[in-house]
Design an enzyme around this catalytic site. Structure first.
Site, PDB file in Angstrom:
ATOM      1  N   HIS A   1      27.674  44.589  49.603  1.00 49.19           N
ATOM      2  CA  HIS A   1      29.141  44.559  49.678  1.00 49.19           C
ATOM      3  C   HIS A   1      29.657  44.708  51.121  1.00 49.19           C
ATOM      4  CE1 HIS A   1      32.835  45.378  46.926  1.00 49.19           C
ATOM      5  NE2 HIS A   1      33.198  44.741  48.022  1.00 49.19           N
TER       6      HIS A   1
ATOM      7  N   TYR B   1      34.703  47.790  41.949  1.00 46.92           N
ATOM      8  CA  TYR B   1      35.982  47.441  41.330  1.00 46.92           C
ATOM      9  C   TYR B   1      36.260  48.300  40.091  1.00 46.92           C
ATOM     10  CZ  TYR B   1      35.446  43.344  44.373  1.00 46.92           C
ATOM     11  OH  TYR B   1      35.248  42.519  45.455  1.00 46.92           O
TER      12      TYR B   1
ATOM     13  N   LYS C   1      28.033  43.243  43.211  1.00 47.50           N
ATOM     14  CA  LYS C   1      27.798  43.684  44.599  1.00 47.50           C
ATOM     15  C   LYS C   1      27.232  45.101  44.647  1.00 47.50           C
ATOM     16  CE  LYS C   1      31.762  40.887  45.923  1.00 47.50           C
ATOM     17  NZ  LYS C   1      32.756  41.038  44.846  1.00 47.50           N
TER      18      LYS C   1
HETATM   19  N1  LIG Z   1      33.499  41.217  49.256  1.00 50.49           N
HETATM   20  C1  LIG Z   1      34.555  41.885  49.569  1.00 50.49           C
HETATM   21  O1  LIG Z   1      34.526  42.793  50.400  1.00 50.49           O
HETATM   22  C2  LIG Z   1      35.864  41.522  48.913  1.00 50.49           C
HETATM   23  C3  LIG Z   1      37.064  42.052  49.394  1.00 50.49           C
HETATM   24  C4  LIG Z   1      38.244  41.671  48.775  1.00 50.49           C
HETATM   25  C5  LIG Z   1      38.239  40.791  47.720  1.00 50.49           C
HETATM   26  N2  LIG Z   1      37.047  40.305  47.252  1.00 50.49           N
HETATM   27  C6  LIG Z   1      37.007  39.394  46.080  1.00 50.49           C
HETATM   28  O2  LIG Z   1      37.907  38.315  46.280  1.00 50.49           O
HETATM   29  C7  LIG Z   1      38.821  38.246  45.216  1.00 50.49           C
HETATM   30  C8  LIG Z   1      40.140  37.649  45.689  1.00 50.49           C
HETATM   31  O3  LIG Z   1      40.671  38.348  46.763  1.00 50.49           O
HETATM   32  P1  LIG Z   1      41.983  39.198  46.646  1.00 50.49           P
HETATM   33  O4  LIG Z   1      42.135  39.701  45.259  1.00 50.49           O
HETATM   34  O5  LIG Z   1      41.970  40.157  47.738  1.00 50.49           O
HETATM   35  O6  LIG Z   1      43.146  38.187  47.027  1.00 50.49           O
HETATM   36  P2  LIG Z   1      43.762  36.841  46.479  1.00 50.49           P
HETATM   37  O7  LIG Z   1      43.071  36.326  45.313  1.00 50.49           O
HETATM   38  O8  LIG Z   1      43.892  35.970  47.671  1.00 50.49           O
HETATM   39  O9  LIG Z   1      45.207  37.292  46.073  1.00 50.49           O
HETATM   40  C9  LIG Z   1      45.471  38.004  44.924  1.00 50.49           C
HETATM   41  C10 LIG Z   1      46.945  38.321  44.900  1.00 50.49           C
HETATM   42  O10 LIG Z   1      47.698  37.120  44.877  1.00 50.49           O
HETATM   43  C11 LIG Z   1      48.474  37.055  43.705  1.00 50.49           C
HETATM   44  N3  LIG Z   1      48.386  35.682  43.183  1.00 50.49           N
HETATM   45  C12 LIG Z   1      47.310  35.120  42.596  1.00 50.49           C
HETATM   46  N4  LIG Z   1      47.571  33.839  42.266  1.00 50.49           N
HETATM   47  C13 LIG Z   1      48.821  33.594  42.667  1.00 50.49           C
HETATM   48  C14 LIG Z   1      49.659  32.463  42.599  1.00 50.49           C
HETATM   49  N5  LIG Z   1      49.257  31.329  42.055  1.00 50.49           N
HETATM   50  N6  LIG Z   1      50.899  32.543  43.100  1.00 50.49           N
HETATM   51  C15 LIG Z   1      51.341  33.693  43.658  1.00 50.49           C
HETATM   52  N7  LIG Z   1      50.588  34.794  43.757  1.00 50.49           N
HETATM   53  C16 LIG Z   1      49.344  34.760  43.254  1.00 50.49           C
HETATM   54  C17 LIG Z   1      47.923  38.077  42.765  1.00 50.49           C
HETATM   55  O11 LIG Z   1      48.926  38.642  41.985  1.00 50.49           O
HETATM   56  P3  LIG Z   1      48.813  38.693  40.369  1.00 50.49           P
HETATM   57  O12 LIG Z   1      47.526  39.303  40.018  1.00 50.49           O
HETATM   58  O13 LIG Z   1      50.005  39.529  39.997  1.00 50.49           O
HETATM   59  O14 LIG Z   1      48.962  37.295  39.904  1.00 50.49           O
HETATM   60  C18 LIG Z   1      47.352  39.119  43.720  1.00 50.49           C
HETATM   61  O15 LIG Z   1      48.378  39.976  44.142  1.00 50.49           O
HETATM   62  C19 LIG Z   1      38.898  39.682  44.731  1.00 50.49           C
HETATM   63  O16 LIG Z   1      39.469  39.810  43.461  1.00 50.49           O
HETATM   64  C20 LIG Z   1      37.452  40.076  44.808  1.00 50.49           C
HETATM   65  O17 LIG Z   1      36.745  39.585  43.692  1.00 50.49           O
HETATM   66  C21 LIG Z   1      35.869  40.642  47.835  1.00 50.49           C
END
Ligand SMILES: NC(=O)c1ccc[n+]([C@@H]2O[C@H](COP(=O)([O-])OP(=O)(O)OC[C@H]3O[C@@H](n4cnc5c(N)ncnc54)[C@H](OP(=O)(O)O)[C@@H]3O)[C@@H](O)[C@H]2O)c1
Length: 508
Positions: free
Chosen positions: A293, A231, A260
């Site tokens: 990861h 990240y 990770k």
């Molecule tokens: N292990 C892996 O391979 C892997 C892969 C992907 C992700 N991850 C982890 O999982 C975490 C979460 O996944 P993600 O970031 O992909 O997706 P997510 O948390 O499902 O979605 C994040 C998105 O949703 C928006 N959002 C957040 N809260 C909201 C709300 N209450 N209302 C409307 N929109 C909202 C955010 O925008 P704003 O920021 O503008 O609010 C951002 O664009 C990552 O940050 C990471 O730590 C791990």
């Protein structure tokens, strides 16, 4: 096996203290004979025999008491560790049969004693000085010694002489809370560890804002911080953590910090340096969880060349591609186990693994994966994977719990695929008076998955963590689960080719 006061090590005989001579002496006393000399002789002989036996018995007692249980265990450890050098794999003990056995006074043994002993264990021995523990993989085979197990929280006095391997859904267990568990809702992991149901994700948090975002997330109540080398913002997360700790918002022990291992560091020689780099960047001396990861090994890229190295081996090449490395997962996992044994990380786990990969890993793992982190939302419900993890007592974490939101800007999802816009989800939000995000996150935790939403907005942080004051009905849960389309937004089988010129399927 070790029992209180009466120590029985594998292969060691048990001693009986009873006076075996007594019946013989009585027989002598009952003898009626005129020959007093003979009687005297007999008595003398019997007395001599009794004294000899008593001496022998005393010496046996002495032998049994010395060396102490701890010393004997330490000796056994040393012996078995010597043997271990020539042994590669030990089959894991079935978790269901695992219990912890104590030699510490029962009312002094608390769940925190075994907090970090989540690995494959058949006996946990809290030694006299209460600073060390011995982990035994199977009777007679000492598998690992964890000399730095700390008794962090002596307050709860619940005896864990028989530690139940609890399932993730066992939310009402009596296992005492540790650190953050006092403050946030948690799933019980095996060995008494507690895993926050809602954590905070740092993927795509702007580097410039990360320290402040991290500090704010901690202030509003997040205790699980989901980070990764990839990240590119671990230094800034570390700054946020340091500022929260120095201002008394929380202690280190209150936080669950995950990082990770990136794909370029899968070789045994690189796992530890990668972990140490993350620790250094985060300003921490241990991680609560370190995850592989991706089940993808890429060619090594030295820190000096680029950090974090990302997907392309050489971005400046004429036709840059992802370059794979021939490193089996077993090699990486063994190196991860070494990190756990060394105390640099308290738990180890995996991301983006499927059931077959996990099943294979479990055939050789000495330390079972504590956590699987994988994409999960109503368009990708992962029913079988979740059920399999629950069966294997692997805590399941859903990433991208809000669905496509993170993927629009990357061109990896079409606006029409917004889970947050689906009429069924919106209807449930209306019916419950909650926001769509709260409904999606509540659906996640209610079905037994931890969720780690990301946002840069304080308002959304508060919104996203407030999912414990309402419940979805069975019908609402079922209606949302029925939206499953097996739609994966984060798929190297697609983005590998689209963005990095490399066909890299891993899920099919
Ligand atoms: N292990 C892996 O391979 C892997 C892969 C992907 C992700 N991850 C982890 O999982 C975490 C979460 O996944 P993600 O970031 O992909 O997706 P997510 O948390 O499902 O979605 C994040 C998105 O949703 C928006 N959002 C957040 N809260 C909201 C709300 N209450 N209302 C409307 N929109 C909202 C955010 O925008 P704003 O920021 O503008 O609010 C951002 O664009 C990552 O940050 C990471 O730590 C791990």
């Amino acid at each position: 096996m070790v029992e209180e006061n009466n120590v029985v090590l594998p292969g060691q005989m048990q001693f009986f203290w009873g006076d075996e001579d007594q019946p013989q002496a009585d027989a002598v006393r009952d003898e009626s004979s005129d020959d007093m000399a003979d009687v005297k002789k007999l008595k003398k002989a019997a007395k001599a025999k009794t004294t000899k036996k008593r001496k022998k018995s005393a010496s046996v007692k002495k032998k049994a008491q010395k060396p102490s249980a701890t010393v004997k265990l330490a000796t056994a450890v040393a012996k078995k560790q010597k043997k271990k050098a020539s042994r590669k794999f030990v089959r894991p003990v079935p978790q269901e049969s695992v219990t912890a056995t104590k030699i510490a006074p029962p009312d002094e043994l608390v769940a925190d004693d075994v907090l970090s002993l989540q690995p494959v264990v058949s006996d946990i021995v809290v030694a006299d000085d209460r600073e060390s523990a011995v982990v035994v993989a199977e009777p007679g085979v000492v598998e690992a010694v964890q000399p730095t197990v700390k008794v962090k929280n002596r307050a709860p006095k619940t005896v864990v002489s028989d530690v139940e391997v609890s399932s993730m859904s066992n939310e009402n267990s009596d296992v005492p809370a540790a650190g953050f568990a006092d403050q946030v809702d948690c799933f019980n992991m095996k060995w008494g560890a507690r895993f926050p149901k809602v954590g905070f994700g740092f993927w795509k948090v702007d580097k410039d804002k990360t320290a402040e975002v991290c500090r704010t997330a901690i202030e509003v109540g997040y205790r699980h911080l989901d980070c990764a080398c990839d990240y590119g913002n671990e230094v800034e997360v570390g700054q946020g953590i340091a500022s929260a700790i120095s201002d008394g918002v929380c202690d280190r022990e209150d936080l669950w910090v995950t990082s990770k291992l990136w794909n370029t560091y899968h070789a045994a020689d690189h796992v530890r340096i990668a972990c140490e780099r993350s620790l250094e960047d985060l300003g921490l001396d241990y991680l609560d969880l370190y995850l592989i990861h991706f089940p993808i090994a890429q060619r090594f890229v030295p820190f000096e060349k680029s950090y974090p190295p990302g997907w392309l081996f050489d971005p400046d090449a004429k036709n840059p591609t992802i370059e794979e490395a021939r490193v089996p997962v077993s090699e990486t996992w063994q190196a991860m186990e070494e990190l756990a044994k060394s105390g640099l990380v308290r738990n180890i786990g995996i991301c983006n693994f499927g059931t077959s990969q996990i099943r294979d890993l479990l055939t050789y793992a000495h330390i079972r994966p504590a956590v699987l982190q994988v994409e999960t939302h109503p368009y990708l419900t992962q029913e079988k994977l979740l059920r399999y993890c629950q069966q294997e007592k692997i805590t399941y974490t859903a990433f991208s719990p809000l669905g496509a939101q993170s993927y629009f800007s990357l061109g990896m999802a079409d606006p029409s695929e917004a889970v947050m816009e689906h009429p069924v989800v919106r209807e449930v939000a209306n019916a419950t008076g909650k926001t769509v995000a709260q409904v999606l996150l509540r659906w996640g935790v209610q079905r037994g998955t931890a969720v780690i939403p990301k946002t840069s907005s304080k308002q959304r942080m508060i919104e996203n963590i407030n999912v414990f004051n309402f419940e979805l009905s069975d019908a609402q849960m079922a209606a949302i689960s029925a939206l499953d389309q097996n739609r994966r937004f984060n798929d190297p089988g697609h983005f590998g080719e689209a963005a990095f010129n490399t066909f890299l399927p891993i899920y099919e």
